[in-house]
Design an enzyme around this catalytic site. Structure first.
Site, mmCIF file in Angstrom:
data_model
loop_
_atom_site.group_PDB
_atom_site.id
_atom_site.type_symbol
_atom_site.label_atom_id
_atom_site.label_comp_id
_atom_site.label_asym_id
_atom_site.label_seq_id
_atom_site.Cartn_x
_atom_site.Cartn_y
_atom_site.Cartn_z
ATOM 1 N N ASN A 86 0.864 -1.183 0.000
ATOM 2 C CA ASN A 86 0.000 0.000 0.000
ATOM 3 C C ASN A 86 0.901 1.234 0.000
ATOM 4 O O ASN A 86 1.851 1.302 0.789
ATOM 5 C CB ASN A 86 -0.903 -0.007 1.232
ATOM 6 C CG ASN A 86 -1.861 -1.192 1.244
ATOM 7 O OD1 ASN A 86 -2.338 -1.619 0.191
ATOM 8 N ND2 ASN A 86 -2.145 -1.735 2.418
ATOM 9 N N HIS A 99 6.529 -0.991 3.593
ATOM 10 C CA HIS A 99 6.331 -2.374 4.044
ATOM 11 C C HIS A 99 5.563 -3.152 3.003
ATOM 12 O O HIS A 99 4.663 -2.619 2.351
ATOM 13 C CB HIS A 99 5.612 -2.422 5.397
ATOM 14 C CG HIS A 99 4.351 -1.609 5.455
ATOM 15 N ND1 HIS A 99 4.365 -0.237 5.600
ATOM 16 C CD2 HIS A 99 3.050 -1.964 5.379
ATOM 17 C CE1 HIS A 99 3.117 0.212 5.615
ATOM 18 N NE2 HIS A 99 2.299 -0.816 5.467
#
Ligand code: 5GP
Ligand code: ZN
Length: 113
Positions: A86, A99
């Site tokens: 994301n 991440h």
């Protein structure tokens, strides 16, 4: 340093760390969305995928993607899994340290929400 994932990487905040390389760590998500839900992050702070320079992108994204595929194999996710990064507010990013989500252990659908 108020970045949660930098603090996890530094061992200042507890997390269930599953794997580690010289440049990345994989640890369990606090609020798992699947039977297996790990986060794979570079040890060094990067705000998001959009913050990577052209020169660093292949190395850093390669590092976390490679660790994710290694961990997926080690955890026996041979039926399949999903890797998600994301990026930015519209991308649904809530923690501002790059991440990769590694999700597995159930059927996923497309398109995502
Ligand atoms: P994002 O929404 O930015 O793509 O994902 C952030 C993820 O970090 C979420 O899935 C959330 O559950 C996870 N998370 C947030 N804070 C912590 C924490 O302190 N420890 C761990 N292990 N995961 C966290
Ligand atoms: Zn950070």
């Amino acid at each position: 340093m108020d970045c949660i994932f930098c603090r996890i990487a530094a061992g200042e905040i507890p997390a269930t760390i599953v794997a580690r390389t010289d440049h990345a760590i994989a640890f369990r998500d606090l609020h798992p969305q699947a039977p297996t839900h790990l986060l794979v992050v570079p040890t060094e702070h990067v705000g998001s995928a959009a913050h990577l320079s052209r020169g660093a992108a292949a190395r850093v994204l390669g590092e976390i993607a490679a660790l994710a595929t290694t961990v997926a194999a080690e955890l026996g996710l041979e039926a399949g899994y999903r890797m998600v990064i994301n990026t930015g507010p519209e991308g649904g990013q809530t923690v501002d340290h790059l991440h990769l989500h590694l999700l597995g252990g159930r059927q996923f659908h497309w398109p995502p929400g």
